[in-house]
Design an enzyme around this catalytic site. Structure first.
Site, short mmCIF file in Angstrom:
data_model
loop_
_atom_site.label_atom_id
_atom_site.label_comp_id
_atom_site.label_asym_id
_atom_site.label_seq_id
_atom_site.Cartn_x
_atom_site.Cartn_y
_atom_site.Cartn_z
N TYR A 115 40.24 40.66 46.02
CA TYR A 115 41.32 40.36 46.96
C TYR A 115 41.19 41.20 48.23
O TYR A 115 42.18 41.46 48.91
CB TYR A 115 42.68 40.63 46.32
CG TYR A 115 43.10 39.65 45.24
CD1 TYR A 115 42.32 39.43 44.11
CD2 TYR A 115 44.30 38.95 45.34
CE1 TYR A 115 42.71 38.54 43.12
CE2 TYR A 115 44.71 38.06 44.36
CZ TYR A 115 43.91 37.86 43.25
OH TYR A 115 44.31 36.99 42.27
N LYS A 159 33.58 44.01 33.52
CA LYS A 159 32.40 43.15 33.33
C LYS A 159 31.19 43.93 33.82
O LYS A 159 30.39 43.45 34.64
CB LYS A 159 32.63 41.85 34.12
CG LYS A 159 31.64 40.75 33.87
CD LYS A 159 31.87 39.97 32.59
CE LYS A 159 30.77 38.95 32.39
NZ LYS A 159 30.82 38.27 31.11
N ASP A 190 35.83 39.07 29.33
CA ASP A 190 35.84 37.72 28.72
C ASP A 190 36.18 37.82 27.24
O ASP A 190 37.02 37.08 26.72
CB ASP A 190 34.52 36.98 28.98
CG ASP A 190 33.27 37.81 28.73
OD1 ASP A 190 33.40 39.03 28.47
OD2 ASP A 190 32.16 37.25 28.80
N ASP A 214 44.91 39.50 36.98
CA ASP A 214 45.65 38.28 37.31
C ASP A 214 45.46 37.25 36.20
O ASP A 214 46.43 36.71 35.65
CB ASP A 214 45.14 37.73 38.65
CG ASP A 214 45.82 36.42 39.03
OD1 ASP A 214 47.04 36.32 38.85
OD2 ASP A 214 45.12 35.50 39.49
N ASP A 218 48.15 35.93 32.81
CA ASP A 218 48.55 34.55 32.50
C ASP A 218 48.11 34.17 31.09
O ASP A 218 48.86 33.55 30.33
CB ASP A 218 47.94 33.55 33.51
CG ASP A 218 48.81 33.32 34.75
OD1 ASP A 218 49.51 34.27 35.16
OD2 ASP A 218 48.80 32.20 35.29
C1 IPM Z 1 50.17 36.60 40.77
C2 IPM Z 1 49.72 35.46 41.67
C3 IPM Z 1 49.14 36.00 42.97
C4 IPM Z 1 47.91 36.81 42.61
C5 IPM Z 1 48.79 34.95 44.01
C6 IPM Z 1 49.89 33.99 44.28
C7 IPM Z 1 48.37 35.60 45.28
O1 IPM Z 1 48.83 34.63 41.00
O2 IPM Z 1 51.00 37.41 41.20
O3 IPM Z 1 49.74 36.64 39.62
O4 IPM Z 1 46.81 36.27 42.49
O5 IPM Z 1 48.05 38.01 42.46
MN MN Z 2 48.65 35.09 38.87
#
Ligand code: IPM
Ligand code: MN
Ligand code: NAD
Length: 323
Positions: A115, A159, A190, A214, A218
């Protein structure tokens, strides 16, 4: 007295943050709340998703509660969340994943890595520079180690078998963990993404780079029932911002069906940061009781709307504060 900046953002951000703000107002009527408008909606209206003025407003508060913003995949559009994280130097992104038999804290480096923003799209080639600095790695490793001291194990997710910037990240994390004397292990990211689902009880604090954190968060949300339940804290040395892990969810926005738990839990993390751990615990108990009472949003198989779930949590908190 605390001042809290509230940025709902876009999409379901409006719905879930309205609920989370009400919970905070209920517990802390003495706090001063002010709204900050930013995001894609703002871009549509003014041609700019977030101006310096909004960044200054966030900085003026003791803490910020943030919803989510829509970020279209356009060449010249800069993500508002990323701008905020960098402008406020919110380098530690804490994403707790807690359930029956496991209690994991994902500590994601939040300001660099893939990023970096150093990138270009050419005609035949596009590049993004993954930047991992010593300063950035040392401070995220130290933040994860501080948490591990009160817990049991640090896992370094990387990684390093393939990516040299991850050799750098891994080596610094290991050196910091050894110097601090905390128990640690390491795992390729992974393999870790699968193992965290198969053996969540084996994990405690997990430190990793920006994009891996990130994705891992999720993935790990599966353990607790999905994105609608995952809160997060973005912490720096001077500022802090609390937001759900999920996005603006345009597919369900405006329908009063989004799960507000992630936002309410983010508000609870804000309270802990502001020194009210009792309030934070009460919020979590109220959420648990509401779920036990069978009040759930559609993502959890229920029929309650966003507002109705929020009202039930507020009622539960009301009962507990009157005791
Ligand atoms: C998160 C989101 C953000 C990230 C995006 C929207 C920039 O996915 O906060 O998890 O990648 O950090
Ligand atoms: Mn995210
Ligand atoms: P998303 O998290 O918005 O949604 C992914 C899926 O999860 C969708 O099906 C959505 O309906 C569901 N979901 C998310 N939150 C939920 C909730 N509270 N209750 C019930 N279901 C929920 O991710 P996406 O669809 O990949 O992204 C949508 C937009 O949000 C994009 O523009 C993206 O850039 C942005 N985004 C912003 C942030 C942020 O501002 N922090 C974070 C992630 C994504």
């Amino acid at each position: 007295m605390k001042t809290i900046a509230v940025a709902e953002g876009d999409g379901i951000g409006h719905e879930v943050i309205t609920v989370a703000r009400q919970v905070l107002e209920l517990l802390h009527p003495e706090y001063e709340f002010f709204s900050v408008e930013m995001g894609y909606g703002m871009w549509e209206k003014t041609g700019c998703p977030c101006k310096d003025h909004e960044i200054a407003a966030l900085k003026s508060a003791d803490a910020a509660l943030f919803g989510a913003v829509t970020t279209p995949p356009m060449k010249d559009y800069q993500s508002v969340v990323l701008r905020i994280r960098k402008a406020l130097d919110l380098y530690a992104n804490l994403r707790p994943v807690k359930g029956s038999g496991f209690d994991i804290m994902i500590v994601r480096e939040n300001t660099e890595g893939l990023y970096s923003g150093i990138e270009e799209i050419g005609t035949d080639r596009a590049t993004t520079l993954r930047v991992v600095t010593r300063k950035g790695t040392e401070r995220i490793a130290k933040a994860a180690i501080r948490l591990t001291k009160a817990r049991r194990l640090l896992t370094i997710g990387h990684k390093a078998n393939v990516i040299k910037s991850d050799v750098f990240f891994r080596d610094i994390c290991i050196a910091e963990a050894k110097a601090a004397g905390v128990p640690f292990n390491e795992k390729y990211i992974d393999a870790l993404a699968l193992d965290i689902l198969q053996h969540p009880q084996a994990y405690d604090v997990v430190v990793t780079t920006n994009i891996f954190g990130d994705i891992l968060s999720d993935v790990a949300s599966f353990l607790v029932g999905g994105l609608g339940l995952m809160p997060s804290a973005n912490i720096g040395d001077r500022y802090a911002l609390f937001e759900p892990v999920h996005g603006s969810a345009p597919d369900i926005a405006g329908k009063n069906i989004a799960n507000p738990i992630a936002a309410i839990r983010s508000a609870a993390m804000l309270l802990t940061y502001c020194g009210d751990t009792t309030g934070a615990m009460m919020i979590e108990k109220a959420i648990q009781q509401t779920l036990l009472d069978g009040i759930k949003t559609a993502d959890l198989g229920g029929t309650a709307g966003t507002r109705e779930f929020g009202e039930a949590v507020a009622k539960e908190i009301g009962r507990r504060t009157k005791r």
